[in-house]
Design a protein around this motif. Structure first.
Motif, PDB file in Angstrom:
ATOM      1  N   SER A   1       0.821  -1.205   0.000  1.00 48.19           N
ATOM      2  CA  SER A   1       0.000   0.000   0.000  1.00 48.19           C
ATOM      3  C   SER A   1       0.855   1.254   0.000  1.00 48.19           C
ATOM      4  O   SER A   1       2.075   1.204   0.143  1.00 48.19           O
ATOM      5  CB  SER A   1      -0.915   0.009   1.231  1.00 48.19           C
ATOM      6  OG  SER A   1      -0.145   0.277   2.404  1.00 48.19           O
ATOM      7  N   ALA A   2       0.196   2.387  -0.123  1.00 52.38           N
ATOM      8  CA  ALA A   2       0.890   3.673  -0.117  1.00 52.38           C
ATOM      9  C   ALA A   2       1.580   3.929   1.217  1.00 52.38           C
ATOM     10  O   ALA A   2       2.498   4.766   1.297  1.00 52.38           O
ATOM     11  CB  ALA A   2      -0.090   4.796  -0.426  1.00 52.38           C
ATOM     12  N   ALA A   3       1.144   3.225   2.271  1.00 49.92           N
ATOM     13  CA  ALA A   3       1.776   3.369   3.587  1.00 49.92           C
ATOM     14  C   ALA A   3       2.919   2.392   3.782  1.00 49.92           C
ATOM     15  O   ALA A   3       3.565   2.380   4.829  1.00 49.92           O
ATOM     16  CB  ALA A   3       0.743   3.173   4.688  1.00 49.92           C
ATOM     17  N   GLY A   4       3.170   1.523   2.780  1.00 52.61           N
ATOM     18  CA  GLY A   4       4.273   0.576   2.886  1.00 52.61           C
ATOM     19  C   GLY A   4       3.891  -0.750   3.488  1.00 52.61           C
ATOM     20  O   GLY A   4       4.759  -1.545   3.860  1.00 52.61           O
ATOM     21  N   ASN A   5       2.574  -1.033   3.581  1.00 56.06           N
ATOM     22  CA  ASN A   5       2.120  -2.273   4.209  1.00 56.06           C
ATOM     23  C   ASN A   5       1.864  -3.352   3.162  1.00 56.06           C
ATOM     24  O   ASN A   5       1.187  -3.114   2.154  1.00 56.06           O
ATOM     25  CB  ASN A   5       0.833  -2.027   5.002  1.00 56.06           C
ATOM     26  CG  ASN A   5       1.052  -1.048   6.134  1.00 56.06           C
ATOM     27  OD1 ASN A   5       2.032  -1.141   6.856  1.00 56.06           O
ATOM     28  ND2 ASN A   5       0.141  -0.102   6.282  1.00 56.06           N
TER      29      ASN A   5
ATOM     30  N   THR B   1      10.832  -8.097   4.740  1.00 60.95           N
ATOM     31  CA  THR B   1      10.533  -8.474   6.121  1.00 60.95           C
ATOM     32  C   THR B   1       9.054  -8.797   6.281  1.00 60.95           C
ATOM     33  O   THR B   1       8.672  -9.773   6.946  1.00 60.95           O
ATOM     34  CB  THR B   1      10.930  -7.346   7.084  1.00 60.95           C
ATOM     35  OG1 THR B   1      12.326  -7.095   6.971  1.00 60.95           O
ATOM     36  CG2 THR B   1      10.609  -7.714   8.528  1.00 60.95           C
ATOM     37  N   GLN B   2       8.202  -7.984   5.670  1.00 64.15           N
ATOM     38  CA  GLN B   2       6.761  -8.238   5.768  1.00 64.15           C
ATOM     39  C   GLN B   2       6.348  -9.479   4.987  1.00 64.15           C
ATOM     40  O   GLN B   2       5.420 -10.187   5.387  1.00 64.15           O
ATOM     41  CB  GLN B   2       5.995  -7.016   5.257  1.00 64.15           C
ATOM     42  CG  GLN B   2       6.129  -5.802   6.165  1.00 64.15           C
ATOM     43  CD  GLN B   2       5.358  -4.618   5.622  1.00 64.15           C
ATOM     44  OE1 GLN B   2       4.158  -4.488   5.843  1.00 64.15           O
ATOM     45  NE2 GLN B   2       6.043  -3.743   4.903  1.00 64.15           N
ATOM     46  N   ILE B   3       7.028  -9.766   3.879  1.00 62.81           N
ATOM     47  CA  ILE B   3       6.749 -10.996   3.136  1.00 62.81           C
ATOM     48  C   ILE B   3       7.037 -12.210   4.013  1.00 62.81           C
ATOM     49  O   ILE B   3       6.245 -13.158   4.090  1.00 62.81           O
ATOM     50  CB  ILE B   3       7.588 -11.056   1.843  1.00 62.81           C
ATOM     51  CG1 ILE B   3       7.056 -10.054   0.816  1.00 62.81           C
ATOM     52  CG2 ILE B   3       7.582 -12.467   1.257  1.00 62.81           C
ATOM     53  CD1 ILE B   3       7.914  -9.939  -0.429  1.00 62.81           C
ATOM     54  N   VAL B   4       8.183 -12.187   4.704  1.00 57.89           N
ATOM     55  CA  VAL B   4       8.541 -13.292   5.594  1.00 57.89           C
ATOM     56  C   VAL B   4       7.490 -13.447   6.693  1.00 57.89           C
ATOM     57  O   VAL B   4       7.019 -14.550   6.983  1.00 57.89           O
ATOM     58  CB  VAL B   4       9.937 -13.063   6.205  1.00 57.89           C
ATOM     59  CG1 VAL B   4      10.238 -14.109   7.269  1.00 57.89           C
ATOM     60  CG2 VAL B   4      11.012 -13.097   5.115  1.00 57.89           C
ATOM     61  N   SER B   5       7.099 -12.316   7.294  1.00 56.99           N
ATOM     62  CA  SER B   5       6.098 -12.356   8.360  1.00 56.99           C
ATOM     63  C   SER B   5       4.773 -12.915   7.845  1.00 56.99           C
ATOM     64  O   SER B   5       4.113 -13.722   8.527  1.00 56.99           O
ATOM     65  CB  SER B   5       5.887 -10.947   8.916  1.00 56.99           C
ATOM     66  OG  SER B   5       4.862 -10.938   9.881  1.00 56.99           O
TER      67      SER B   5
END
Length: 372
Positions: A26-30, A118-122
């Motif tokens: 997203s635009a917020a980096g999520n 990091t978020q992909i791993v999570s």
């Protein structure tokens, strides 16, 4: 003992098989999965960073098919010197760097690549139902049976009045969920305590967060050496002031700290904070607010232990192995539970004179942990 969380091999498969339409940034980096395979975010820097990280993952997987290591890839993103990139890696990175574009230099691009990866791993480290946050759902009859031997062992040591220190390298929340069982009885402490200082404010509703106090009032204690999916640092005055723990569905971009004059908002939090990388994570043990504290507890607890039980550890973390070598007193009995031990586990057990128990957490029995 992970309630269906993927093995390292399955995790690697889940990461390397990702397609562009599988998730959005997203635009917020999520990072979030897409139910229909469509990425609605078509503009902005994160779109480019997403494309770049997927290209780099594919490149590294193609070099050694079937042997992708997410921690080594994290080290590549975080630590590679600019002069050490291969021609193929540089060709990919340069596609996304432009003085007139979103990424004007490699430093800024790398920061977003790390954030997304990091978020992909999570995201990919979740159980068979894609759950991360547990409550009583883990305490089913099925779960009680699958971990019967382990829970019996815990009950025995607890009833004897022993101090049980659980040190885990996993990021998941399975152990925390066991506090809902009759065996733990809610008695597990993890160093976080109720506090009114931190909260998340969404839609006029304040959600109180837990603050890391490093206090452990119970005799069952949990230490997350590599952090967890529900822990983030809070930044103030340009540095980390505290670590806080948040519940499911918390807006991490809207966490505030109460102040006498005006509440402080930390804009830097996009995702949970956990250690990754075979080399990079070692540097973070110098951080005094959380990870350095966790390391200190491991060293101290090993030096004071009269029994060491290792369950499901692959013995591939050289730093942890060294700490066990240096801090555990000579003569302390070691038990290693692993139904299918690797060569590394077998070598470690032989080196330490450990008793190897080739069973699952369901199958182990109390008598196997009697040094007599």
């Amino acid at each position: 003992m992970n309630q269906g969380y993927p093995t390292a091999y399955r995790l690697a498969q889940a990461i390397t098989s990702l397609q562009y339409g599988d998730f959005i940034v997203s635009a917020a980096g999520n990072v979030a999965p897409t139910p229909d395979g469509r990425d609605i975010w078509t503009l902005g820097s994160y779109k480019l960073a997403k494309e770049c990280v997927l290209e780099l993952i594919k490149l590294h997987d193609d070099r050694n098919p079937g042997n992708f290591n997410y921690e080594e890839f994290y080290d590549f993103l975080a630590l590679t010197e600019e002069t050490k990139y291969s021609d193929e890696e540089l060709a990919i990175l340069r596609k996304y760097i432009n003085e007139d574009g979103w990424y004007k230099d490699l430093l800024i691009l790398r920061a977003d690549l790390i954030k997304i990866f990091t978020q992909i791993v999570s995201w990919r480290i979740s159980d068979g139902s894609e759950d991360k946050f547990y409550s009583s759902n883990v305490v089913s009859d099925f779960s009680r049976q699958k971990y019967f031997g382990f829970l019996t062992l815990v009950r025995h040591f607890k009833d004897e009045g022993n101090l049980l220190n659980f040190h885990t390298l996993n990021h998941d929340l399975f152990l925390e969920s066991l506090r809902h069982t009759e065996v733990f009885g809610g008695e597990m402490s993890d160093g976080f305590a109720d506090d009114t200082e931190y909260y998340e404010d969404s839609y006029g509703y304040e959600k109180k967060l837990l603050k890391f106090t490093n206090e452990y009032p119970s005799n069952i204690r949990l230490f997350k050496l590599h952090g967890s999916f529900n822990i983030i640092p809070f930044h103030g005055d340009g540095h980390v002031t505290d670590y806080v723990k948040f519940p499911w569905r918390t807006d991490l971009t809207n966490i505030k700290k109460r102040d006498n004059q005006i509440d402080i908002l930390d804009f830097t939090n996009y995702h949970s904070d956990f250690l990754s990388g075979t080399i990079f994570k070692k540097s973070r043990y110098a951080e005094p607010k959380y990870f350095g504290v966790m390391l200190g507890h491991l060293e101290r607890n090993l030096s004071e232990s009269d029994k060491l039980i290792i369950i499901g550890y692959g013995c591939l973390d050289s730093g942890i192995n060294k700490i066990i070598d240096e801090k555990l007193k000579t003569g302390v009995p070691i038990y290693m539970v692993d139904p299918g031990p690797s060569t590394a586990v077998l070598d470690f057990a032989a080196q330490k004179g450990a008793k190897l128990i080739q069973k699952t957490p369901e199958e182990i029995v109390l008598e196997e942990f009697d040094e007599n």
